[in-house]
Motif scaffolding. Sequence first.
Motif, PDB file in Angstrom:
ATOM      1  N   LEU A   1      36.897-112.185  -9.601  1.00  0.00           N
ATOM      2  CA  LEU A   1      36.442-113.552  -9.366  1.00  0.00           C
ATOM      3  C   LEU A   1      37.360-114.228  -8.355  1.00  0.00           C
TER       4      LEU A   1
ATOM      5  N   ALA B   1      38.231-121.618 -12.948  1.00  0.00           N
ATOM      6  CA  ALA B   1      37.914-121.508 -11.524  1.00  0.00           C
ATOM      7  C   ALA B   1      36.614-122.249 -11.258  1.00  0.00           C
TER       8      ALA B   1
ATOM      9  N   ALA C   1      25.969-118.346  -5.153  1.00  0.00           N
ATOM     10  CA  ALA C   1      26.152-119.577  -5.920  1.00  0.00           C
ATOM     11  C   ALA C   1      24.826-120.318  -6.021  1.00  0.00           C
TER      12      ALA C   1
ATOM     13  N   ASP D   1      29.293-123.405 -11.727  1.00  0.00           N
ATOM     14  CA  ASP D   1      29.934-122.851 -12.914  1.00  0.00           C
ATOM     15  C   ASP D   1      31.450-122.981 -12.799  1.00  0.00           C
TER      16      ASP D   1
ATOM     17  N   ARG E   1      29.591-113.116  -2.455  1.00  0.00           N
ATOM     18  CA  ARG E   1      29.316-113.911  -3.639  1.00  0.00           C
ATOM     19  C   ARG E   1      28.013-114.674  -3.498  1.00  0.00           C
TER      20      ARG E   1
ATOM     21  N   THR F   1      33.406-120.031   0.816  1.00  0.00           N
ATOM     22  CA  THR F   1      33.362-120.400  -0.600  1.00  0.00           C
ATOM     23  C   THR F   1      32.250-121.428  -0.729  1.00  0.00           C
TER      24      THR F   1
ATOM     25  N   ALA G   1      32.877-121.570  -9.388  1.00  0.00           N
ATOM     26  CA  ALA G   1      31.961-120.630  -8.731  1.00  0.00           C
ATOM     27  C   ALA G   1      30.606-121.306  -8.660  1.00  0.00           C
ATOM     28  N   GLY G   2      30.343-122.005  -7.558  1.00  0.00           N
ATOM     29  CA  GLY G   2      29.145-122.820  -7.487  1.00  0.00           C
ATOM     30  C   GLY G   2      29.278-123.988  -8.440  1.00  0.00           C
TER      31      GLY G   2
ATOM     32  N   LYS H   1      39.588-116.838  -6.473  1.00  0.00           N
ATOM     33  CA  LYS H   1      40.304-118.033  -6.934  1.00  0.00           C
ATOM     34  C   LYS H   1      40.707-118.857  -5.709  1.00  0.00           C
ATOM     35  N   GLU H   2      40.379-120.140  -5.723  1.00  0.00           N
ATOM     36  CA  GLU H   2      40.734-121.003  -4.597  1.00  0.00           C
ATOM     37  C   GLU H   2      41.242-122.343  -5.083  1.00  0.00           C
TER      38      GLU H   2
END
Length: 507
Positions: A74, A10, A340, A15, A338, A292, A12-13, A76-77
């Motif tokens: 977490l 995935a 980031a 990461d 979230r 996101t 995340a920012g 997911k996109e």
Amino acid sequence: MSLAVLKSRALAGMDAPQVTVEVHLANGLPSFTIVGLPETEVKESKDRVRAALQNARFEFPAKRITVNLAPADLPKESGRFDLPIALGILAASGQMPGDALDGYEFAGELSLSGDLRPIRGALAMTYAMHKSNHSDGYARTFILPRENADEAALVSNATIFPADSLLQVCAHFAGFDPDARLSRHRPSVQPAAPAYLDFSDVKGQLQAKRALEVAAAGGHSVLLVGPPGTGKSMLAARFPGILPPMTDDEALESAAVQSVTGGFSTTRWKARPYRSPHHTASGVALVGGGGTPRPGEISLAHRGVLFLDELPEFDRKVLEVLREPMESGRITISRAARQADFPARFQLIAAMNPCPCGFFGHREKQCRCTPDQIGRYQGKISGPLLDRIDMQIQVGALAHDELLQQANGETSASIAGRVARSFDLQQQRQQKSNHLLSTSEIDLHCKPDSAGEDLLKAAMTRLNWSARAYHRVLKVARTIADLAQDPVIGKAHIAEAIQYRRALREQ
């Protein structure tokens, strides 16, 4: 086998955490459910996967299909999970062997015909997989769309298997035809040396060129102040060409940020980013954000140049968001659900007119603005932000005879040579650029001689500098001395640094 487990990634920012794709087939009424905090693009993969499997002549199981994307907390996109979901269904239904999937990670969006389409963040995902391989000692291979292969292969020693379609991936694991197996990607075209605009195109402006040379050597931020048409934007556009060459790690950091937005191209490998947002840009566009979180202009300029033209025309609140990342080199986007972190180690080059009409201080044209209008215009830039800009340069209008002459200035290559020598000297002395020196390091490396110290004290008293301004002048003087290959900061170096610190309110 009614259960298949695959690995993917995935975003995340910056990461790219690992995601376990679990596909389970059970008896009951036919259904297709995806769980694990999927966003709309992931939920829509049900229809893409079904059509891709059917058009590739596979059987779509008439069973209760449950896909779990773990970890469940977490988000997911995007469509990058299409390929692992489709492979999981085939493995769980026995249409392809599932025992060989453990050594791979998968990412790719499927078209309805089963072709693989490129995804965002391939470089960041490959980099995360490569780091994970080193930490756990278990080497995995990444299978992803062919359009992303050159980008992902920039991560040295990562094993990349590009594929064009779902059928090609399945043939690799079927093992019936050795010629059908995927092979490790080898970039066919090596990235060319970065091409920049050249300083030899700029007529005159020797003082501004010298100031930009100092800024490039020490990593200092610059504000160019002058009437319209004097070449401020032209100078800024050529500034990346005199910066020190990017290291592999710096290039990888910069490319990974751009990969997250889908805007990276291998043709720009090791080219310093140059971002020039319009003055109508919002704060979110500048620092990043969204439901996101995505990187903004300051992160896309990481390890490169952020050019802000017409600085006073930016909204004041937008400019104030630059203050913290200019100091820290990072930006944290916090949302209710979230958070980031993005890198933002950029070099700021800003440009502005001295007044609303633009001709205050012009040698020939008369300024029509009142002192009050000039003060309000320059006051749009707050003191704290101005205090963080190391160098403030006057860019004067050229005389007519200078304009009519052929441009024959010094080339960017010769300027870049001096900058590189100064940069190497800084790395040998303190392992960082001068603009990154802390207060204790300034006391250690930037102590002037007695004559320079007397001049600096007099200037500080007369110009009423803050402690931050005092330290920044010392760092600029250290860079000027480094360009002269002088180990001691002398009076001449201090005097030149002071000339680069003229406050707008005192013009």
